[in-house]
Design an enzyme around this catalytic site. Structure first.
Site, PDB file in Angstrom:
ATOM      1  N   ASP A  48      36.506 -27.186 -17.709  1.00  0.00           N
ATOM      2  CA  ASP A  48      36.759 -25.699 -17.985  1.00  0.00           C
ATOM      3  C   ASP A  48      35.503 -25.144 -17.778  1.00  0.00           C
ATOM      4  OD1 ASP A  48      38.653 -23.413 -19.292  1.00  0.00           O
ATOM      5  OD2 ASP A  48      36.413 -23.401 -20.017  1.00  0.00           O
ATOM      6  N   TYR A  53      29.070 -18.572 -17.442  1.00  0.00           N
ATOM      7  CA  TYR A  53      28.400 -19.828 -18.205  1.00  0.00           C
ATOM      8  C   TYR A  53      27.263 -20.026 -17.247  1.00  0.00           C
ATOM      9  CZ  TYR A  53      32.636 -20.878 -20.605  1.00  0.00           C
ATOM     10  OH  TYR A  53      33.913 -20.823 -21.593  1.00  0.00           O
ATOM     11  N   LYS A  78      36.535 -18.624 -14.687  1.00  0.00           N
ATOM     12  CA  LYS A  78      36.877 -17.406 -15.147  1.00  0.00           C
ATOM     13  C   LYS A  78      36.182 -16.099 -14.501  1.00  0.00           C
ATOM     14  CE  LYS A  78      37.395 -19.911 -19.665  1.00  0.00           C
ATOM     15  NZ  LYS A  78      36.283 -20.750 -19.313  1.00  0.00           N
ATOM     16  N   HIS A 111      38.073 -13.298 -17.901  1.00  0.00           N
ATOM     17  CA  HIS A 111      37.508 -14.157 -19.330  1.00  0.00           C
ATOM     18  C   HIS A 111      37.845 -13.097 -20.555  1.00  0.00           C
ATOM     19  CE1 HIS A 111      33.591 -16.942 -20.081  1.00  0.00           C
ATOM     20  NE2 HIS A 111      34.568 -16.725 -21.128  1.00  0.00           N
TER      21      HIS A 111
END
Length: 273
Positions: A48, A53, A78, A111
């Site tokens: 994931d 990120y 996401k 997200h």
């Protein structure tokens, strides 16, 4: 079957491994590459990540370099929470596809229902516009499933009332003492799989005396009990670590929590306090 090889079935029939390896707060470069490589070597088959990120490139490279057939790895990423426009969503997905470089993804999520800088603000119209872009991505086969993250009941209702595809997944903060019962119940009714991020409450519950007692009873770590707790409630846990021994330990959860201990864990509230 083990926790690592067993699967949930999404409402569209897609199989998703019951435990995912989370990469939140793992920097791009060696930390992300090495942790994903370790997770895959340990048997995880569900990774994931997210555009936010900033590590999609290293995550993708670790997946490609693993030697594991692409079809055997479930990849989630996401759309940034700040994007609430159809065309911007499509453009962001193209960037993600280029960075990951693993072909179609298995799950693509919004997200959050609002930008992180303005949590709780109303972006229902934007979410509908974005979801229609995601429906197109799904119809084109470029993501095998689509879903949301951090959506509550009102957010979900506004989406399902105005669009065609019911989200396959809602990824929310879910751990002992913070189980979001209303949202979880809604997802169960609509056959939306709940994924739980921060199953260890970002470490805040690891010293809880009741959890410590139960962990000792099963000769397990508190972390293992916390992760198993989600599985006992049919919630998909997404533990994350950069420490190889903990990456392995977090997946070693093939035990059952007895009903009385589950009741005790269910009764705990505000475990972060």
């Amino acid at each position: 079957m083990t926790a690592l090889t067993d699967t949930f079935t999404l409402s569209n029939g897609v199989l998703i491994p019951r435990i995912g390896f989370g990469t939140w707060q793992i920097p791009d470069g060696a930390p992300a590459y090495d942790s994903v490589t370790t997770a895959l070597e340990a048997g995880y088959r569900h990774i994931d990540t997210a555009s936010a990120y900033g590590n999609e490139q290293s995550v993708g490279r670790a997946i490609r370099d693993s030697g594991i057939p692409r079809d055997d790895i479930f990849v989630t990423t996401k759309l940034p929470a700040e994007i609430k426009d159809h065309d911007q969503a499509k453009a962001s997905f193209e960037k993600t596809m280029s960075l990951l470089d693993v072909g179609p993804v298995d799950l693509y999520l919004i997200h959050a229902p609002w930008p992180w800088s303005d949590m709780g603000s109303d972006h229902r119209d934007g979410n509908i516009a974005v979801w229609k872009a995601m429906e197109e991505i799904y119809a084109d086969g470029r993501s095998r499933s689509i879903g949301v993250s951090n959506f509550d009941v009102a957010d979900l209702e506004s989406l399902t009332d105005a669009t065609e595809v019911v989200p396959h997944v809602n990824q929310i903060r879910w751990f002992v003492g913070n189980t979001q019962p209303d949202t979880t119940a809604y997802c169960t009714t609509w056959n939306i799989l709940v994924e739980g991020y921060s199953p260890l409450a970002t470490g805040a519950i690891l010293d809880h005396p009741e959890l410590t007692r139960i962990a000792a009873k099963y000769d397990r770590s508190v972390a293992q009990v916390c992760i198993r707790y989600l599985l006992e409630h049919d919630v998909l846990p997404l533990p994350k670590s950069t420490t190889p021994s903990r990456i392995v330990e977090n997946a070693d959860v093939d035990f059952e929590i007895e009903a009385q201990d589950l009741e005790t864990l269910d009764s705990l509230v505000d475990t972060e306090a």
